[in-house]
Design a protein around this motif. Structure first.
Motif, PDB file in Angstrom:
ATOM      1  N   LEU A   1      31.476  -8.824 -85.166  1.00 17.19           N
ATOM      2  CA  LEU A   1      32.032  -7.872 -84.204  1.00 17.19           C
ATOM      3  C   LEU A   1      30.884  -7.174 -83.495  1.00 17.19           C
ATOM      4  O   LEU A   1      30.008  -6.588 -84.140  1.00 17.19           O
ATOM      5  CB  LEU A   1      32.907  -6.834 -84.908  1.00 17.19           C
ATOM      6  CG  LEU A   1      33.487  -5.725 -84.019  1.00 17.19           C
ATOM      7  CD1 LEU A   1      34.488  -6.306 -83.018  1.00 17.19           C
ATOM      8  CD2 LEU A   1      34.149  -4.632 -84.869  1.00 17.19           C
TER       9      LEU A   1
ATOM     10  N   GLY B   1      39.102  -8.220 -82.918  1.00 16.35           N
ATOM     11  CA  GLY B   1      37.890  -8.330 -82.120  1.00 16.35           C
ATOM     12  C   GLY B   1      36.749  -9.112 -82.723  1.00 16.35           C
ATOM     13  O   GLY B   1      35.738  -9.354 -82.050  1.00 16.35           O
TER      14      GLY B   1
ATOM     15  N   ASN C   1      31.399  -3.280 -78.088  1.00 19.52           N
ATOM     16  CA  ASN C   1      32.668  -3.627 -77.438  1.00 19.52           C
ATOM     17  C   ASN C   1      33.779  -3.654 -78.478  1.00 19.52           C
ATOM     18  O   ASN C   1      34.426  -4.669 -78.707  1.00 19.52           O
ATOM     19  CB  ASN C   1      32.541  -4.989 -76.751  1.00 19.52           C
ATOM     20  CG  ASN C   1      33.744  -5.336 -75.906  1.00 19.52           C
ATOM     21  OD1 ASN C   1      34.432  -4.453 -75.392  1.00 19.52           O
ATOM     22  ND2 ASN C   1      34.024  -6.625 -75.771  1.00 19.52           N
TER      23      ASN C   1
ATOM     24  N   PRO D   1      37.398  -2.908 -80.098  1.00 14.87           N
ATOM     25  CA  PRO D   1      38.774  -2.623 -79.667  1.00 14.87           C
ATOM     26  C   PRO D   1      39.150  -1.179 -79.983  1.00 14.87           C
ATOM     27  O   PRO D   1      38.802  -0.649 -81.043  1.00 14.87           O
ATOM     28  CB  PRO D   1      39.604  -3.603 -80.504  1.00 14.87           C
ATOM     29  CG  PRO D   1      38.662  -4.717 -80.834  1.00 14.87           C
ATOM     30  CD  PRO D   1      37.320  -4.074 -80.998  1.00 14.87           C
TER      31      PRO D   1
END
Length: 256
Positions: A105, A241, A109, A111
C-alpha cells in the motif's frame, strides 16, 4: 513510483539491507541469511543465484545450519533466479509451504476509508503479559501453539518504536489481532498477524485493526506498508488499496 521500482526498492530495503533485532545477519556472495538458534528463527531471506551455482549454494546453506543442528527456511520470491529455485530446494530435502501474496500500500495514496476514525474496541498492547490475548486469538484461528510470541514479541515490545500490537475486543474477549513492525532506515513498515476468531468474522474487526495500523504508519512518516497475505486476507486488503507486488513461499528444511 512504478511497480518494478517499488519491487526493486523492496528487495534492497526489506531483503538485503534489513536488520532484525536479536538476530545475526550474515551476507555471503550469494545469500543473505539470519541466524538465531531456536526453531523458526533461522532463514535465508535473499539469494542471487544462477543455473551454474544454485545447487552448490543450497548445499552450503544446508551444511551451515546442520552444524548448529538447527532447522531453517528459505524464502523464495517469484522473481528470484533461477526460475526453478523452489523445485531445486525440494530436491535437496526442503518442504514447500503455502504461497503468500506480497501486497503493498502506497501511503501517499491511502483510501479515505482507512483514514476514518475507528469505533471498535481496539487496544494497543504494551506489556509482555497482555500478549496472552494475542496468543488466544492466534491459537483459536490457526489451531496450533503460539507460545513463541511471549519471548520474541515481548522482547521486541521493549525496543522503542519497533513493534506495535493491537487487539480488538468483543463481548469482553480478545477476538482479532494484528501487529506492525516499523523497520529502521526503511521506507517500508510490515503488517503481520491479522487474524479474527471465526465467530466474529464479518463484523469489520479485521478492517478496523488494519485501519488503526495504516493510520499509525502514516503518522510516523512511512511511505509503504506491506503484508504477506494469505488467500483469505488477499481479497480483503485488495479492496482497501493494497496492490500485488509479488508472490513468495517458504521452503522448510528440518534436521535429519
Amino acid at each position: 513510483m512504478e511497480p518494478h521500482d517499488i519491487l526493486a526498492l523492496y528487495d534492497r530495503q526489506q531483503r538485503i539491507e534489513i536488520e532484525f533485532p536479536g538476530m545475526n545477519k550474515e551476507a555471503t556472495p550469494h545469500v543473505v541469511r539470519f541466524v538465531r538458534p531456536g526453531s523458526g528463527m533461522n532463514f535465508v531471506l535473499y539469494s542471487h543465484l544462477n543455473e551454474e551455482n544454485v545447487d552448490a549454494v543450497i548445499q552450503e546453506q544446508v551444511a551451515f545450519f546442520r552444524q548448529w543442528d538447527q532447522p531453517f527456511s528459505w524464502k523464495v520470491y517469484d522473481h528470484d533466479t533461477p526460475r526453478d529455485l523452489g523445485e531445486r530446494l525440494i530436491r535437496h530435502g526442503f518442504v514447500r509451504q503455502e504461497r503468500e501474496a506480497i501486497m503493498v500500500l502506497d501511503l501517499g495514496n491511502v483510501p479515505l476509508s482507512l483514514l476514518e476514525p475507528v469505533e471498535s474496541d481496539i487496544r494497543k498492547i504494551v506489556s509482555r503479559e497482555k500478549l496472552q490475548d494475542v496468543i488466544r486469538v492466534e491459537e483459536q484461528v490457526w489451531g496450533r501453539e503460539f507460545d513463541w510470541i511471549i519471548e520474541r514479541m515481548g522482547d521486541y515490545l521493549e525496543l522503542p518504536g519497533y513493534l506495535s500490537v493491537y487487539v480488538a475486543y468483543a463481548d469482553n474477549k480478545a477476538v482479532c489481532t494484528g501487529w506492525t513492525y516499523f523497520y529502521e532506515d526503511s521506507m517500508f513498515a510490515g503488517l503481520w498477524g491479522g487474524s479474527t476468531v471465526a465467530a466474529y468474522r464479518g463484523q469489520g474487526l479485521y478492517s478496523a485493526i488494519l485501519a488503526v495500523r495504516v493510520q499509525e504508519a502514516v503518522r510516523r512518516g512511512y511511505r509503504f506498508l506491506t503484508i504477506a497475505a494469505s488467500p483469505m486476507s488477499q481479497p480483503i486488503v485488495s479492496k482497501r488499496g493494497f496492490e500485488l507486488l509479488t508472490y513468495a513461499r517458504d521452503y522448510e528444511w528440518k534436521r535429519d
